[in-house]
Design a protein around this motif. Structure first.
Motif, PDB file in Angstrom:
ATOM      1  N   ASP A  87      -9.876   3.229   2.064  1.00 39.19           N
ATOM      2  CA  ASP A  87     -11.014   3.720   1.290  1.00 39.19           C
ATOM      3  C   ASP A  87     -10.788   5.207   1.024  1.00 39.19           C
ATOM      4  OD1 ASP A  87     -13.410   4.623   0.278  1.00 39.19           O
ATOM      5  OD2 ASP A  87     -14.648   3.470   1.647  1.00 39.19           O
ATOM      6  N   LYS A 138     -10.514  -1.013 -12.412  1.00 39.18           N
ATOM      7  CA  LYS A 138      -9.156  -0.693 -11.995  1.00 39.18           C
ATOM      8  C   LYS A 138      -8.759   0.642 -12.608  1.00 39.18           C
ATOM      9  CE  LYS A 138      -4.569  -2.853 -11.696  1.00 39.18           C
ATOM     10  NZ  LYS A 138      -3.773  -4.064 -12.060  1.00 39.18           N
ATOM     11  N   HIS A 185      -4.807   0.430  -3.547  1.00 39.80           N
ATOM     12  CA  HIS A 185      -4.109  -0.833  -3.344  1.00 39.80           C
ATOM     13  C   HIS A 185      -2.634  -0.702  -3.728  1.00 39.80           C
ATOM     14  CE1 HIS A 185      -7.670  -3.562  -2.838  1.00 39.80           C
ATOM     15  NE2 HIS A 185      -8.270  -2.534  -3.423  1.00 39.80           N
ATOM     16  N   HIS A 186      -1.812  -1.509  -3.069  1.00 39.99           N
ATOM     17  CA  HIS A 186      -0.412  -1.676  -3.430  1.00 39.99           C
ATOM     18  C   HIS A 186      -0.060  -3.137  -3.183  1.00 39.99           C
ATOM     19  CE1 HIS A 186       3.995  -1.464  -3.301  1.00 39.99           C
ATOM     20  NE2 HIS A 186       3.874  -0.335  -3.972  1.00 39.99           N
ATOM     21  N   SER A 187       0.778  -3.678  -4.042  1.00 39.98           N
ATOM     22  CA  SER A 187       1.079  -5.111  -3.964  1.00 39.98           C
ATOM     23  C   SER A 187       1.739  -5.508  -2.646  1.00 39.98           C
ATOM     24  CB  SER A 187       1.979  -5.516  -5.144  1.00 39.98           C
ATOM     25  OG  SER A 187       3.190  -4.779  -5.122  1.00 39.98           O
ATOM     26  N   ALA A 202      -6.047  -1.661   2.361  1.00 35.90           N
ATOM     27  CA  ALA A 202      -6.427  -0.840   1.208  1.00 35.90           C
ATOM     28  C   ALA A 202      -7.335   0.291   1.693  1.00 35.90           C
ATOM     29  CB  ALA A 202      -7.134  -1.679   0.152  1.00 35.90           C
ATOM     30  N   LYS A 211     -10.883   2.071  -3.398  1.00 32.80           N
ATOM     31  CA  LYS A 211      -9.790   1.789  -2.471  1.00 32.80           C
ATOM     32  C   LYS A 211      -8.434   1.835  -3.159  1.00 32.80           C
ATOM     33  CE  LYS A 211     -12.569  -0.904   0.747  1.00 32.80           C
ATOM     34  NZ  LYS A 211     -12.681  -2.149   1.539  1.00 32.80           N
ATOM     35  N   PHE A 261       0.941   1.061  -7.497  1.00 32.79           N
ATOM     36  CA  PHE A 261      -0.324   1.479  -6.925  1.00 32.79           C
ATOM     37  C   PHE A 261      -1.439   1.365  -7.965  1.00 32.79           C
ATOM     38  CE2 PHE A 261       2.423   3.756  -3.895  1.00 32.79           C
ATOM     39  CZ  PHE A 261       1.773   3.450  -2.704  1.00 32.79           C
ATOM     40  N   SER A 286       2.557  -4.351   7.791  1.00 32.65           N
ATOM     41  CA  SER A 286       1.344  -3.550   7.892  1.00 32.65           C
ATOM     42  C   SER A 286       0.616  -3.810   9.197  1.00 32.65           C
ATOM     43  CB  SER A 286       0.404  -3.880   6.718  1.00 32.65           C
ATOM     44  OG  SER A 286       1.048  -3.660   5.477  1.00 32.65           O
ATOM     45  N   TRP A 300       1.056  -4.009   0.370  1.00 28.28           N
ATOM     46  CA  TRP A 300       0.232  -3.639   1.509  1.00 28.28           C
ATOM     47  C   TRP A 300      -0.798  -4.716   1.820  1.00 28.28           C
ATOM     48  CZ3 TRP A 300      -1.320   2.231   0.802  1.00 28.28           C
ATOM     49  CH2 TRP A 300      -0.151   3.005   0.839  1.00 28.28           C
ATOM     50  N   ASP A 301      -1.026  -4.935   3.115  1.00 28.83           N
ATOM     51  CA  ASP A 301      -2.086  -5.842   3.543  1.00 28.83           C
ATOM     52  C   ASP A 301      -3.385  -5.085   3.815  1.00 28.83           C
ATOM     53  OD1 ASP A 301      -0.384  -8.053   3.449  1.00 28.83           O
ATOM     54  OD2 ASP A 301       0.336  -7.678   5.489  1.00 28.83           O
TER      55      ASP A 301
END
Length: 222
Positions: free
Chosen positions: A13, A54, A4-6, A11, A2, A46, A220, A8-9
């Protein structure tokens, strides 16, 4: 796997088919610029989670910012193509290649023997040099429509460069609903997830796609 960004609510796939809509040009520019920078080795917020690992985006993603820039003759694609061809020759036609190489070397030696300027050459040359000399390259239908060119490119990068996911920026409107569904099906069949980044919600809806929206205020919605 997934993305992710700090801020964003959600993620997405990356192994699936997604649409990320940034309704404000400011947010679209911010996120696309940041992700592209990270894919070139720059800093950004990101990251990709694969189970508990990670990963850097550049390890997983391939980015297309313009449909007119896609080409099966990209340097990385050509290099990977040559390496695959070299493996094929080593497995199926190595003796023939040695004969060809010897004939070319003798031909050049004969030319040099009658040349008044002192010169010398190697006793052998790389197989990739022969491919380049012959102009060997991946075939590309230049007459096809934009969706077909994008599909051909997506399948080529999956085969030769092996990314997990493809990011297409502002390209969804090039597809009809039928073309988009076919594009998703064929890329999914080879294990390539596709995420479309857009500035507006299109009227075209396809069942294969999961939609995430970042509104004008940066909130979001999905």
């Amino acid at each position: 796997m997934k993305l992710h960004h700090s801020e964003w609510d959600f993620a997405p796939d990356l192994t699936q088919c997604n649409r990320v809509v940034c309704e404000s040009p400011r947010w679209l520019c911010r996120y696309t610029d940041m992700l592209y920078s990270q894919m070139q080795g720059g800093a950004g917020e990101f990251f990709i989670l694969d189970n508990y690992d990670k990963l850097e985006p550049r390890k997983v993603l391939h980015w297309v910012g313009s449909p007119y820039g896609v080409s099966q003759q990209d340097r990385k694609l050509q290099t990977a193509f040559y390496k695959e061809m070299e493996r094929d020759v080593q497995e199926t036609a190595w003796e023939e290649w040695i004969q060809v190489q010897g004939s070319v070397v003798r031909f050049l030696e004969n030319i040099l023997a009658n040349h008044f300027i002192p010169a010398e050459m190697k006793d052998e040359f790389a197989l990739a040099d022969m491919f380049k000399l012959a102009g060997l390259h991946l075939a590309q239908d230049e007459t096809g429509n934009t969706p077909q060119r994008l599909l051909d490119y997506a399948l080529a990068i999956r085969h030769y460069l092996a990314p997990t996911a493809l990011i297409l920026v502002q390209m969804r409107d090039y597809f009809t609903a039928e073309e988009l569904s076919a594009f998703y099906r064929e890329t999914q069949a080879v294990g390539l997830g596709v995420t479309m980044w857009e500035s507006h919600c299109s009227t075209i809806q396809v069942k294969e796609e999961c939609t995430y929206v970042i509104d004008e205020d940066g909130c979001s919605v999905w």
